[in-house]
Structure formats: structure tokens, C-alpha cells
Design a protein around this motif. Structure first.
Motif, PDB file in Angstrom:
ATOM      1  N   SER A   1      63.957  48.753  12.345  1.00  0.00           N
ATOM      2  CA  SER A   1      62.650  49.222  11.886  1.00  0.00           C
ATOM      3  C   SER A   1      61.769  48.045  11.467  1.00  0.00           C
ATOM      4  N   SER A   2      62.352  47.015  10.904  1.00  0.00           N
ATOM      5  CA  SER A   2      61.564  45.837  10.533  1.00  0.00           C
ATOM      6  C   SER A   2      61.012  45.136  11.770  1.00  0.00           C
ATOM      7  N   VAL A   3      61.851  44.986  12.786  1.00  0.00           N
ATOM      8  CA  VAL A   3      61.402  44.332  14.018  1.00  0.00           C
ATOM      9  C   VAL A   3      60.359  45.189  14.722  1.00  0.00           C
ATOM     10  N   MET A   4      60.595  46.491  14.786  1.00  0.00           N
ATOM     11  CA  MET A   4      59.661  47.374  15.476  1.00  0.00           C
ATOM     12  C   MET A   4      58.333  47.464  14.738  1.00  0.00           C
ATOM     13  N   SER A   5      58.350  47.414  13.402  1.00  0.00           N
ATOM     14  CA  SER A   5      57.083  47.477  12.667  1.00  0.00           C
ATOM     15  C   SER A   5      56.254  46.219  12.869  1.00  0.00           C
ATOM     16  N   LEU A   6      56.884  45.112  13.256  1.00  0.00           N
ATOM     17  CA  LEU A   6      56.142  43.893  13.562  1.00  0.00           C
ATOM     18  C   LEU A   6      55.806  43.784  15.049  1.00  0.00           C
ATOM     19  N   ALA A   7      56.749  44.155  15.905  1.00  0.00           N
ATOM     20  CA  ALA A   7      56.568  43.949  17.346  1.00  0.00           C
ATOM     21  C   ALA A   7      55.697  45.024  17.992  1.00  0.00           C
ATOM     22  N   LEU A   8      55.783  46.257  17.517  1.00  0.00           N
ATOM     23  CA  LEU A   8      55.030  47.344  18.139  1.00  0.00           C
ATOM     24  C   LEU A   8      53.517  47.163  18.010  1.00  0.00           C
ATOM     25  N   PRO A   9      52.965  46.780  16.855  1.00  0.00           N
ATOM     26  CA  PRO A   9      51.521  46.525  16.808  1.00  0.00           C
ATOM     27  C   PRO A   9      51.084  45.381  17.725  1.00  0.00           C
ATOM     28  N   LEU A  10      51.888  44.317  17.790  1.00  0.00           N
ATOM     29  CA  LEU A  10      51.539  43.206  18.684  1.00  0.00           C
ATOM     30  C   LEU A  10      51.563  43.655  20.143  1.00  0.00           C
ATOM     31  N   LEU A  11      52.559  44.439  20.509  1.00  0.00           N
ATOM     32  CA  LEU A  11      52.665  44.923  21.878  1.00  0.00           C
ATOM     33  C   LEU A  11      51.519  45.864  22.227  1.00  0.00           C
ATOM     34  N   MET A  12      51.203  46.768  21.331  1.00  0.00           N
ATOM     35  CA  MET A  12      50.128  47.729  21.595  1.00  0.00           C
ATOM     36  C   MET A  12      48.778  47.016  21.715  1.00  0.00           C
ATOM     37  N   ASN A  13      48.499  46.092  20.799  1.00  0.00           N
ATOM     38  CA  ASN A  13      47.207  45.403  20.817  1.00  0.00           C
ATOM     39  C   ASN A  13      47.074  44.437  21.995  1.00  0.00           C
ATOM     40  N   SER A  14      48.188  43.880  22.459  1.00  0.00           N
ATOM     41  CA  SER A  14      48.075  42.931  23.569  1.00  0.00           C
ATOM     42  C   SER A  14      48.110  43.612  24.934  1.00  0.00           C
ATOM     43  N   THR A  15      48.551  44.857  25.009  1.00  0.00           N
ATOM     44  CA  THR A  15      48.623  45.521  26.319  1.00  0.00           C
ATOM     45  C   THR A  15      47.622  46.662  26.439  1.00  0.00           C
ATOM     46  N   LEU A  16      47.785  47.693  25.653  1.00  0.00           N
ATOM     47  CA  LEU A  16      46.966  48.894  25.812  1.00  0.00           C
ATOM     48  C   LEU A  16      45.555  48.744  25.249  1.00  0.00           C
ATOM     49  N   PHE A  17      45.430  48.061  24.125  1.00  0.00           N
ATOM     50  CA  PHE A  17      44.127  47.940  23.457  1.00  0.00           C
ATOM     51  C   PHE A  17      43.620  46.505  23.537  1.00  0.00           C
TER      52      PHE A  17
ATOM     53  N   GLY B   1      40.992  45.139  25.225  1.00  0.00           N
ATOM     54  CA  GLY B   1      39.550  44.917  25.150  1.00  0.00           C
ATOM     55  C   GLY B   1      38.874  45.637  24.009  1.00  0.00           C
ATOM     56  N   SER B   2      39.615  46.260  23.129  1.00  0.00           N
ATOM     57  CA  SER B   2      38.986  47.027  22.050  1.00  0.00           C
ATOM     58  C   SER B   2      38.576  46.119  20.892  1.00  0.00           C
ATOM     59  N   GLY B   3      37.817  46.692  19.975  1.00  0.00           N
ATOM     60  CA  GLY B   3      37.287  45.933  18.851  1.00  0.00           C
ATOM     61  C   GLY B   3      38.306  45.732  17.752  1.00  0.00           C
ATOM     62  N   ILE B   4      37.862  45.017  16.729  1.00  0.00           N
ATOM     63  CA  ILE B   4      38.770  44.653  15.639  1.00  0.00           C
ATOM     64  C   ILE B   4      39.146  45.869  14.791  1.00  0.00           C
ATOM     65  N   ILE B   5      38.249  46.809  14.634  1.00  0.00           N
ATOM     66  CA  ILE B   5      38.552  48.001  13.835  1.00  0.00           C
ATOM     67  C   ILE B   5      39.593  48.852  14.552  1.00  0.00           C
TER      68      ILE B   5
ATOM     69  N   LEU C   1      43.378  49.698  13.189  1.00  0.00           N
ATOM     70  CA  LEU C   1      43.911  51.055  13.058  1.00  0.00           C
ATOM     71  C   LEU C   1      45.173  51.245  13.896  1.00  0.00           C
ATOM     72  N   VAL C   2      45.166  50.715  15.101  1.00  0.00           N
ATOM     73  CA  VAL C   2      46.359  50.793  15.951  1.00  0.00           C
ATOM     74  C   VAL C   2      47.509  50.025  15.317  1.00  0.00           C
ATOM     75  N   GLY C   3      47.212  48.874  14.737  1.00  0.00           N
ATOM     76  CA  GLY C   3      48.241  48.087  14.061  1.00  0.00           C
ATOM     77  C   GLY C   3      48.847  48.827  12.889  1.00  0.00           C
ATOM     78  N   LEU C   4      48.019  49.481  12.088  1.00  0.00           N
ATOM     79  CA  LEU C   4      48.539  50.252  10.953  1.00  0.00           C
ATOM     80  C   LEU C   4      49.377  51.435  11.411  1.00  0.00           C
ATOM     81  N   ALA C   5      48.869  52.176  12.396  1.00  0.00           N
ATOM     82  CA  ALA C   5      49.581  53.363  12.865  1.00  0.00           C
ATOM     83  C   ALA C   5      50.893  52.979  13.548  1.00  0.00           C
ATOM     84  N   SER C   6      50.858  51.967  14.411  1.00  0.00           N
ATOM     85  CA  SER C   6      52.088  51.588  15.103  1.00  0.00           C
ATOM     86  C   SER C   6      53.078  50.915  14.147  1.00  0.00           C
TER      87      SER C   6
END
Length: 148
Positions: free
Chosen positions: A69-85, A87-91, A95-100
Motif C-alpha cells: 500500500s505504501s508503494v502503490m500510494s506513491l507509484a499510482l499517482p505518478l503513473l496516472m499523471n504521467s500516462t492518462l492525465f 496534458g491536464s492542468g495542475i489542479i 486531484l488525481v494524485g490525491l484520489a489515486s
């Protein structure tokens, strides 16, 4: 090293004792090499993976410390922001970082292995099994019928 006293009375006994000591040395050397290989084999990459990559041993050490859970709470936001989101903005990225991060903390080893097995089962159903042989034809007559 302890000095051993041998009762050797002639040259033939000396040669026999030398041969027996050489044979004993060879046996002990072979046993030492075998034990060393077995000891070093437990530290190879494959054996370490087998030992520590299980969901129970690798992902949960105790109830308070959950590595997955510690690794996933750090790696999942980085993965989501670098792949799916990307071109999106900082806000949106925040939000994606907090949720993921929250979702990553909820995941543990059992959840990850269940997700992996379910995804694996989607791709594993390529061939359908035939339940009955090719020569069998069902005419709809029940087996307890008088005409059967």
C-alpha cells in the motif's frame, strides 16, 4: 590443529595411510563444494523472488506496515499523471494524485493478486472446451425413458 598419532610400522602402512587421507580430503572437498553451492543458490535472484514475492511475505510484514500500500500510494499517482492525465492542468493532476493515493493505500497484496488473477483470466479464455465427444448426438430422449 591437533596432531594425530598413528601407529605406522612400515612403509606400506604409511603409503596406505597417505592414500586414505587423500581420499578423505577429496570427499571432504566435494562435500564442501556441494554445501557451498547449495548455500549460494538460496541467494540467487530467482530464489529470492520465490521467497519474498508472495503476497503474504512480500507485501505485508505486519498490520501497521504494509509495503504494497505504501508503494502503490506513491507509484499510482505518478503513473496516472504521467500516462492518462499527461496534458491536464495542475489542479486536475493534484486531484488525481490525491484520489489515486487514497486508492493506493487501500490496496494490499491480496487485492493486487486478485486483480492480477482476474485480468489474467480475461486473456486465458481463448479456447472453449468440448464437453462431449464428436460422435455423441443428443436426440432429447431422457435416459430413464422406455425407448432409450
Amino acid at each position: 590443529m591437533k596432531n594425530k598419532r598413528y601407529n605406522i610400522k612400515n612403509l606400506e602402512e604409511l603409503h596406505a595411510r597417505v592414500c586414505s587421507l587423500k581420499a578423505e580430503n577429496e570427499l571432504q572437498g566435494a562435500a564442501l563444494v556441494k554445501d557451498t553451492k547449495a548455500y549460494l543458490k538460496q541467494f540467487t535472484f530467482g530464489s529470492l523472488i520465490k521467497k519474498y514475492a508472495t503476497p503474504s511475505a512480500f507485501l505485508k510484514i505486519d498490520d501497521k506496515l504494509n509495503i504494497s500500500s505504501s508503494v502503490m500510494s506513491l507509484a499510482l499517482p505518478l503513473l496516472m499523471n504521467s500516462t492518462l492525465f499527461r496534458g491536464s492542468g495542475i489542479i486536475t493532476k493534484a486531484l488525481v494524485g490525491l484520489a489515486s493515493g487514497k486508492v493506493g493505500k487501500a490496496l494490499d497484496g491480496e487485492h493486487l493478486s486478485a486483480i492480477f488473477n482476474s485480468v489474467k483470466s480475461w486473456f486465458g479464455k481463448g479456447k472453449k472446451k468440448q464437453e462431449k465427444g464428436e460422435g455423441y448426438v443428443d436426440y432429447g430422449i431422457p435416459p430413464d425413458s422406455e425407448t432409450y
